[in-house]
Scaffold this motif. Sequence first.
Motif, PDB file in Angstrom:
ATOM      1  N   GLU A  85      -8.317   0.968   6.285  1.00 25.16           N
ATOM      2  CA  GLU A  85      -9.178   0.269   7.290  1.00 25.16           C
ATOM      3  C   GLU A  85      -9.540  -1.052   6.642  1.00 25.16           C
ATOM      4  N   GLU A  86     -10.387  -1.394   5.479  1.00 28.77           N
ATOM      5  CA  GLU A  86     -10.312  -2.924   4.610  1.00 28.77           C
ATOM      6  C   GLU A  86      -9.798  -3.700   4.647  1.00 28.77           C
ATOM      7  N   MET A  87      -8.727  -3.760   4.499  1.00 28.88           N
ATOM      8  CA  MET A  87      -7.113  -4.154   4.472  1.00 28.88           C
ATOM      9  C   MET A  87      -6.633  -4.469   6.207  1.00 28.88           C
ATOM     10  N   TYR A  88      -7.478  -3.634   7.202  1.00 28.66           N
ATOM     11  CA  TYR A  88      -7.568  -4.406   8.566  1.00 28.66           C
ATOM     12  C   TYR A  88      -8.769  -5.299   8.366  1.00 28.66           C
ATOM     13  N   ARG A  89      -9.789  -5.125   8.104  1.00 28.47           N
ATOM     14  CA  ARG A  89     -10.928  -5.391   8.373  1.00 28.47           C
ATOM     15  C   ARG A  89     -11.115  -6.943   6.996  1.00 28.47           C
ATOM     16  N   SER A  90     -10.662  -7.139   6.432  1.00 30.50           N
ATOM     17  CA  SER A  90     -10.943  -8.427   5.502  1.00 30.50           C
ATOM     18  C   SER A  90      -9.081  -8.938   5.174  1.00 30.50           C
ATOM     19  N   GLY A  91      -8.223  -8.259   5.900  1.00 30.44           N
ATOM     20  CA  GLY A  91      -6.834  -9.133   5.089  1.00 30.44           C
ATOM     21  C   GLY A  91      -6.840  -9.028   3.666  1.00 30.44           C
ATOM     22  N   ALA A  92      -8.083  -8.850   3.205  1.00 34.31           N
ATOM     23  CA  ALA A  92      -7.354  -8.493   0.973  1.00 34.31           C
ATOM     24  C   ALA A  92      -6.479  -7.546   1.244  1.00 34.31           C
ATOM     25  N   MET A 100       0.664  -0.806   0.380  1.00 35.43           N
ATOM     26  CA  MET A 100       0.250   0.610  -0.295  1.00 35.43           C
ATOM     27  C   MET A 100       0.962   1.169   0.252  1.00 35.43           C
ATOM     28  N   LEU A 101       2.032   0.996   1.260  1.00 36.09           N
ATOM     29  CA  LEU A 101       2.594   2.152   0.562  1.00 36.09           C
ATOM     30  C   LEU A 101       3.887   2.720  -0.476  1.00 36.09           C
ATOM     31  N   LYS A 102       4.103   1.289  -1.097  1.00 37.69           N
ATOM     32  CA  LYS A 102       4.339   1.780  -2.752  1.00 37.69           C
ATOM     33  C   LYS A 102       3.279   2.040  -3.127  1.00 37.69           C
ATOM     34  N   MET A 103       2.049   1.956  -3.497  1.00 42.30           N
ATOM     35  CA  MET A 103       1.027   2.569  -3.999  1.00 42.30           C
ATOM     36  C   MET A 103       1.076   4.524  -4.027  1.00 42.30           C
ATOM     37  N   PRO A 158      -3.675  -5.108  -1.135  1.00 40.77           N
ATOM     38  CA  PRO A 158      -4.009  -3.340  -1.286  1.00 40.77           C
ATOM     39  C   PRO A 158      -4.843  -3.274  -2.687  1.00 40.77           C
ATOM     40  N   GLU A 159      -3.596  -4.283  -3.629  1.00 43.50           N
ATOM     41  CA  GLU A 159      -4.254  -3.673  -4.984  1.00 43.50           C
ATOM     42  C   GLU A 159      -5.630  -4.018  -4.985  1.00 43.50           C
ATOM     43  N   LYS A 160      -6.539  -4.982  -5.106  1.00 45.68           N
ATOM     44  CA  LYS A 160      -7.358  -5.681  -4.889  1.00 45.68           C
ATOM     45  C   LYS A 160      -8.891  -4.900  -4.470  1.00 45.68           C
ATOM     46  N   ILE A 161      -8.158  -4.186  -3.020  1.00 47.24           N
ATOM     47  CA  ILE A 161      -9.399  -3.142  -2.930  1.00 47.24           C
ATOM     48  C   ILE A 161      -9.594  -2.584  -3.855  1.00 47.24           C
ATOM     49  N   VAL A 162      -8.202  -1.257  -4.050  1.00 49.39           N
ATOM     50  CA  VAL A 162      -8.071  -0.351  -4.665  1.00 49.39           C
ATOM     51  C   VAL A 162      -8.697  -0.707  -6.058  1.00 49.39           C
ATOM     52  N   GLU A 163      -8.707  -1.217  -6.628  1.00 50.09           N
ATOM     53  CA  GLU A 163      -9.361  -1.584  -8.131  1.00 50.09           C
ATOM     54  C   GLU A 163     -10.162  -1.832  -8.088  1.00 50.09           C
ATOM     55  N   GLU A 164     -11.279  -3.278  -7.066  1.00 51.48           N
ATOM     56  CA  GLU A 164     -12.723  -3.720  -6.814  1.00 51.48           C
ATOM     57  C   GLU A 164     -13.312  -2.212  -6.232  1.00 51.48           C
ATOM     58  N   ILE A 173      -2.689   6.348  -5.068  1.00 53.30           N
ATOM     59  CA  ILE A 173      -3.504   6.284  -4.456  1.00 53.30           C
ATOM     60  C   ILE A 173      -3.320   8.001  -3.929  1.00 53.30           C
ATOM     61  N   SER A 174      -3.838   8.070  -3.538  1.00 50.39           N
ATOM     62  CA  SER A 174      -3.623   9.534  -2.517  1.00 50.39           C
ATOM     63  C   SER A 174      -3.004   8.763  -0.992  1.00 50.39           C
ATOM     64  N   GLY A 175      -3.001   9.680  -0.322  1.00 47.96           N
ATOM     65  CA  GLY A 175      -2.297   9.601   1.115  1.00 47.96           C
ATOM     66  C   GLY A 175      -4.103   9.538   1.842  1.00 47.96           C
ATOM     67  N   LYS A 176      -5.325   9.965   1.368  1.00 49.31           N
ATOM     68  CA  LYS A 176      -5.824   9.799   2.719  1.00 49.31           C
ATOM     69  C   LYS A 176      -7.109   8.816   1.243  1.00 49.31           C
ATOM     70  N   ILE A 177      -7.642   8.008   0.026  1.00 52.05           N
ATOM     71  CA  ILE A 177      -7.457   7.389   0.085  1.00 52.05           C
ATOM     72  C   ILE A 177      -7.152   5.624   0.350  1.00 52.05           C
ATOM     73  N   ALA A 178      -5.511   5.957   0.919  1.00 54.38           N
ATOM     74  CA  ALA A 178      -4.964   5.147   1.683  1.00 54.38           C
ATOM     75  C   ALA A 178      -5.359   4.455   2.704  1.00 54.38           C
ATOM     76  N   LYS A 179      -6.227   5.392   3.890  1.00 56.52           N
ATOM     77  CA  LYS A 179      -7.041   5.610   4.928  1.00 56.52           C
ATOM     78  C   LYS A 179      -7.869   4.635   4.784  1.00 56.52           C
ATOM     79  N   THR A 180      -8.218   5.033   3.899  1.00 51.30           N
ATOM     80  CA  THR A 180      -9.876   3.510   3.527  1.00 51.30           C
ATOM     81  C   THR A 180      -9.310   1.971   3.036  1.00 51.30           C
TER      82      THR A 180
END
Length: 476
Positions: free
Chosen positions: A393-400, A374-377, A402-408, A383-390
Amino acid sequence: MKYEAVIGLEVHAQVFTESKIFCGCSTKFGQPPNSQTCPICLGHPGVLPVLNRKVVEQGIRMGLATHCKIAPYARFARKNYFYPDLPKGYQISMYELPLAEHGLVEIAVGGKMREIGLTRIHMEEDAGKNLHEGIEGASHVDLNRAGVPLLEIVSEPDLRTPEEAVAYLKKLREILVYTGVSDADMEKGNFRCDANVSLRPAGSEKFGTRAEIKNMNSFRFVQKAIEYEIARQEKILEEGGKVVQETRLWDAKSGMTFSMRSKEEAHDYRYFPEPDLVPLAVDQKWIDEIAATLPELPDAKRKRFVSEYQIPEYDAVILTGSQALAAFFEETVRLYPKPKNVSNWVMGDLLRELNNENKEIGQAQVRPRQLAAMLKMIEAGTISGKIAKTVFEEMYRSGADPEKIVEEKGLVQVSDESALEGVIDEVMTANPKEVEGYRAGKEKLLGFFVGQVMKRSGGKANPGKLNELLKKKLQT
Ligand code: ADP
Ligand code: MG
Ligand code: ZN
């Protein structure tokens, strides 16, 4: 304040072993009452205790980890008192010849490091538990805990504030967990503390009379109880009275300490050497073997983090709070070598989520590889630093990933000029007055346009690109 507080702590930590200290019974927590007992821990007449070697090993390990001198010759002693949870009528403890002495622990409070002396560490057996709740007209005794091994760790009266006392306890707990000597699980009562507190006029060398507050099992209680005790004693001294030496109990409900017994009522434990156990002669070879098994300890790790990763001391203290957290940080930095960046995310977003759920890092879904990705992205502008927060959160919740979260979720940052220009045109058409204003010299309105474009693009516009394009478009 006119007075200085003097605080010394006695900590009881349950030693991590399979079996009890003087018999083969299991130490497992939460079993049916009295299911883990035998004639030895039930205190039947004629039985003999046999010392569990593992307890000594763990005691030596803790002694070494706190820079104590390990006694070449130590001895158990009987501490005599009567209580229903102590069937033998005495507790096997240590008195004049403890296992380890003259140690020290480093603490950090208010950005300052201090060394706190350890008087001694000794081994002893725990007592059973009296059960009163839910029983009409009687009390029951559960002896599963009788004979469970404890280390008692006594500090010098070197602590001066409630904050220092808590920092000291946290550090001791860290060392116990790092070394595997104890799980120091406070909720199970495996790490509890008595606090000795006295006051003296600021600048005075002589100690005042102390009160001892018994058996607290949370950092918050220790903090509150010592604060309360300092205020109580200060009031007594201000009114010209004398503090009496006594044992007090902390009551969490009222937030006060209450007198339990005075010095006159204090127990005379009639200590004497335990005749059923031979004295303990620890040879240097064994000490060296145990020393070789010590992991990197919290202080050493903290210092290494500061020098190796060039992060602030404050970050290093937090990141070395547990081995698992430290390992998470180090692994992330290995994959994304910008330590302060990583530290900010671990101490900020990750710890916030964990604390909210009262979880440890080991229970988190998100892995170092994912945080690094995610930091590399962010760095690549995907992604922006702001979007990264979202995303986090999703990564923390689902363990998915980051590439997949951003794309989906379609969170890719819009850096594409024609796409951005389209949105800018829309915003400019919708706000002709502001455009006019800006062109007439109200340059502050740029922020308004940035905000509008961000809103329309769901926060996904690349801020750098957007600023550049906006300025260009607004000028023409
Ligand atoms: P006891 O066995 O009666 O509790 P110790 O001498 O073993 O007495 O001391 C227990 C703890 O009290 C130690 O942690 C020590 O540092 C602390 N202590 C001793 N004197 C004072 C004092 N005047 N004020 C605060 N703490 C003290
Ligand atoms: Mg004491
Ligand atoms: Zn037993």
